[in-house]
Design a protein around this motif. Sequence first.
Motif, PDB file in Angstrom:
ATOM      1  N   PRO A  57     -79.521  -4.274 -42.422  1.00  0.00           N
ATOM      2  CA  PRO A  57     -80.052  -4.919 -43.640  1.00  0.00           C
ATOM      3  C   PRO A  57     -78.988  -5.391 -44.619  1.00  0.00           C
ATOM      4  CG  PRO A  57     -80.442  -2.545 -43.658  1.00  0.00           C
ATOM      5  CD  PRO A  57     -79.961  -2.883 -42.289  1.00  0.00           C
ATOM      6  N   ALA A  58     -77.766  -4.871 -44.498  1.00  0.00           N
ATOM      7  CA  ALA A  58     -76.713  -5.278 -45.436  1.00  0.00           C
ATOM      8  C   ALA A  58     -76.118  -6.639 -45.091  1.00  0.00           C
ATOM      9  CB  ALA A  58     -75.597  -4.228 -45.460  1.00  0.00           C
ATOM     10  N   LEU A  59     -76.484  -7.194 -43.945  1.00  0.00           N
ATOM     11  CA  LEU A  59     -75.930  -8.490 -43.539  1.00  0.00           C
ATOM     12  C   LEU A  59     -76.407  -9.600 -44.467  1.00  0.00           C
ATOM     13  CD1 LEU A  59     -76.429  -8.324 -39.658  1.00  0.00           C
ATOM     14  CD2 LEU A  59     -74.245  -8.239 -40.869  1.00  0.00           C
ATOM     15  N   ALA A  60     -75.555 -10.601 -44.632  1.00  0.00           N
ATOM     16  CA  ALA A  60     -75.966 -11.797 -45.369  1.00  0.00           C
ATOM     17  C   ALA A  60     -77.081 -12.503 -44.606  1.00  0.00           C
ATOM     18  CB  ALA A  60     -74.774 -12.729 -45.562  1.00  0.00           C
ATOM     19  N   GLN A  61     -77.963 -13.182 -45.332  1.00  0.00           N
ATOM     20  CA  GLN A  61     -79.120 -13.815 -44.709  1.00  0.00           C
ATOM     21  C   GLN A  61     -78.719 -14.857 -43.666  1.00  0.00           C
ATOM     22  OE1 GLN A  61     -82.116 -12.597 -45.333  1.00  0.00           O
ATOM     23  NE2 GLN A  61     -82.938 -13.897 -43.707  1.00  0.00           N
ATOM     24  N   ASN A  62     -77.583 -15.509 -43.881  1.00  0.00           N
ATOM     25  CA  ASN A  62     -77.158 -16.559 -42.942  1.00  0.00           C
ATOM     26  C   ASN A  62     -76.258 -16.025 -41.830  1.00  0.00           C
ATOM     27  OD1 ASN A  62     -74.918 -16.025 -44.451  1.00  0.00           O
ATOM     28  ND2 ASN A  62     -74.463 -18.168 -44.979  1.00  0.00           N
ATOM     29  N   ASP A  63     -76.085 -14.710 -41.757  1.00  0.00           N
ATOM     30  CA  ASP A  63     -75.292 -14.109 -40.686  1.00  0.00           C
ATOM     31  C   ASP A  63     -76.206 -13.897 -39.485  1.00  0.00           C
ATOM     32  OD1 ASP A  63     -73.569 -12.782 -39.073  1.00  0.00           O
ATOM     33  OD2 ASP A  63     -73.144 -11.133 -40.445  1.00  0.00           O
ATOM     34  N   GLU A  64     -76.234 -14.872 -38.591  1.00  0.00           N
ATOM     35  CA  GLU A  64     -77.211 -14.867 -37.502  1.00  0.00           C
ATOM     36  C   GLU A  64     -76.570 -14.486 -36.174  1.00  0.00           C
ATOM     37  OE1 GLU A  64     -79.210 -18.630 -37.606  1.00  0.00           O
ATOM     38  OE2 GLU A  64     -80.557 -17.922 -39.187  1.00  0.00           O
ATOM     39  N   LEU A  65     -77.264 -13.632 -35.460  1.00  0.00           N
ATOM     40  CA  LEU A  65     -76.814 -13.182 -34.148  1.00  0.00           C
ATOM     41  C   LEU A  65     -77.152 -14.205 -33.068  1.00  0.00           C
ATOM     42  CD1 LEU A  65     -75.841 -10.795 -32.257  1.00  0.00           C
ATOM     43  CD2 LEU A  65     -78.259 -10.176 -32.118  1.00  0.00           C
ATOM     44  N   ALA A  66     -78.332 -14.815 -33.180  1.00  0.00           N
ATOM     45  CA  ALA A  66     -78.831 -15.738 -32.162  1.00  0.00           C
ATOM     46  C   ALA A  66     -78.791 -17.174 -32.662  1.00  0.00           C
ATOM     47  CB  ALA A  66     -80.257 -15.370 -31.761  1.00  0.00           C
ATOM     48  N   ALA A  67     -78.366 -18.069 -31.800  1.00  0.00           N
ATOM     49  CA  ALA A  67     -78.342 -19.497 -32.130  1.00  0.00           C
ATOM     50  C   ALA A  67     -79.231 -20.256 -31.156  1.00  0.00           C
ATOM     51  CB  ALA A  67     -76.919 -20.032 -32.073  1.00  0.00           C
ATOM     52  N   ILE A 140     -74.504 -29.245 -35.032  1.00  0.00           N
ATOM     53  CA  ILE A 140     -75.074 -27.900 -34.915  1.00  0.00           C
ATOM     54  C   ILE A 140     -73.937 -26.905 -34.738  1.00  0.00           C
ATOM     55  CG2 ILE A 140     -76.581 -26.378 -33.583  1.00  0.00           C
ATOM     56  CD1 ILE A 140     -78.113 -28.880 -32.684  1.00  0.00           C
ATOM     57  N   PRO A 141     -73.625 -26.109 -35.769  1.00  0.00           N
ATOM     58  CA  PRO A 141     -72.525 -25.145 -35.644  1.00  0.00           C
ATOM     59  C   PRO A 141     -72.923 -23.929 -34.811  1.00  0.00           C
ATOM     60  CG  PRO A 141     -73.551 -24.934 -37.791  1.00  0.00           C
ATOM     61  CD  PRO A 141     -74.238 -26.091 -37.112  1.00  0.00           C
ATOM     62  N   ILE A 142     -72.006 -23.495 -33.976  1.00  0.00           N
ATOM     63  CA  ILE A 142     -72.209 -22.265 -33.202  1.00  0.00           C
ATOM     64  C   ILE A 142     -71.038 -21.350 -33.565  1.00  0.00           C
ATOM     65  CG2 ILE A 142     -72.526 -21.254 -30.913  1.00  0.00           C
ATOM     66  CD1 ILE A 142     -73.282 -24.115 -29.944  1.00  0.00           C
ATOM     67  N   HIS A 143     -71.309 -20.412 -34.459  1.00  0.00           N
ATOM     68  CA  HIS A 143     -70.262 -19.554 -34.998  1.00  0.00           C
ATOM     69  C   HIS A 143     -69.875 -18.469 -34.004  1.00  0.00           C
ATOM     70  CE1 HIS A 143     -70.807 -21.514 -38.852  1.00  0.00           C
ATOM     71  NE2 HIS A 143     -72.102 -21.260 -38.806  1.00  0.00           N
ATOM     72  N   PRO A 144     -68.669 -17.918 -34.121  1.00  0.00           N
ATOM     73  CA  PRO A 144     -68.264 -16.819 -33.233  1.00  0.00           C
ATOM     74  C   PRO A 144     -69.213 -15.627 -33.313  1.00  0.00           C
ATOM     75  CG  PRO A 144     -66.372 -17.680 -34.435  1.00  0.00           C
ATOM     76  CD  PRO A 144     -67.582 -18.337 -35.022  1.00  0.00           C
ATOM     77  N   GLU A 145     -69.870 -15.444 -34.479  1.00  0.00           N
ATOM     78  CA  GLU A 145     -70.803 -14.325 -34.648  1.00  0.00           C
ATOM     79  C   GLU A 145     -72.098 -14.514 -33.860  1.00  0.00           C
ATOM     80  OE1 GLU A 145     -67.952 -14.654 -37.874  1.00  0.00           O
ATOM     81  OE2 GLU A 145     -69.460 -16.089 -37.139  1.00  0.00           O
TER      82      GLU A 145
END
Length: 255
Positions: A57-67, A140-145
């Motif tokens: 829950p502490a993750l930022a809202q835009n910190d996404e695991l799935a793209a 469409i960005p695909i971040h390392p995260e």
Amino acid sequence: MDEQVDRLVKKTWGKFQKLPRSKRLMIAVSGIPGSGKTTLASVVARRLNDLHHEHFPALAQNDELAAFVPMDGYHLSRAQLDAMPDPTTAHARRGAAFTFDARSFLDLVKKLRQPISPETKTLYAPSFDHAQKDPVNDDIPIHPEARILIFEGNYLSLGTGAPEWKEAAELMDELWFVEVEEDVARERLVKRHIKAGIAKDEEEARKRADENDLVNGREIVQNRLSVHEVIKSKHDGSWKPENQGMETADVSREA
């Protein structure tokens, strides 16, 4: 659909838990035009992100695991179609496998398949501008995260034609295929073509569906590789426009 999506999300989440931190879990969702694959892929990606935030829950809202990575941006541009030996046919058959840049799609998949390291940079996929009717590069960005990638497109389990499709499919961890009755797909496509301005009326929309989309669809079905999941999309009256065609889905494991 919710029950089946829940199962797929749970399965994907479980596989991700066993994944080394340097790797991505890559899933390709394919099906004929009008099958509902876009809805399935986007919903699974969204629910995986919701699950990720529930656990952290502490993750930022835009910190996404799935793209969610749609294949629409790999349409050849209208200028590229104009440059083909038979541009009239190329434009009429836009959406067929030969009107996509399979090589560039494969290049992206290969880059994303590389191990993640501190030096890994954000990669970009193209999108498609329906107003301009052309791709938009690096949109469409695909971040390392993003360590779970849900690809979506007609030809992601195609075993014939350009060898790049098959090679890209073989680099995926799983292939999912959305099945639909042809009549159901036709009705969805007619509505979609009119709404998007691709066809001026129902007659023109049906002509495009029958002479292009469903011709492509038969090639997709007949030349499909073996897949891990088959999602059966049915017409039961519960479809809503915002669902982009996925009405209900019964999922069965294909041996």
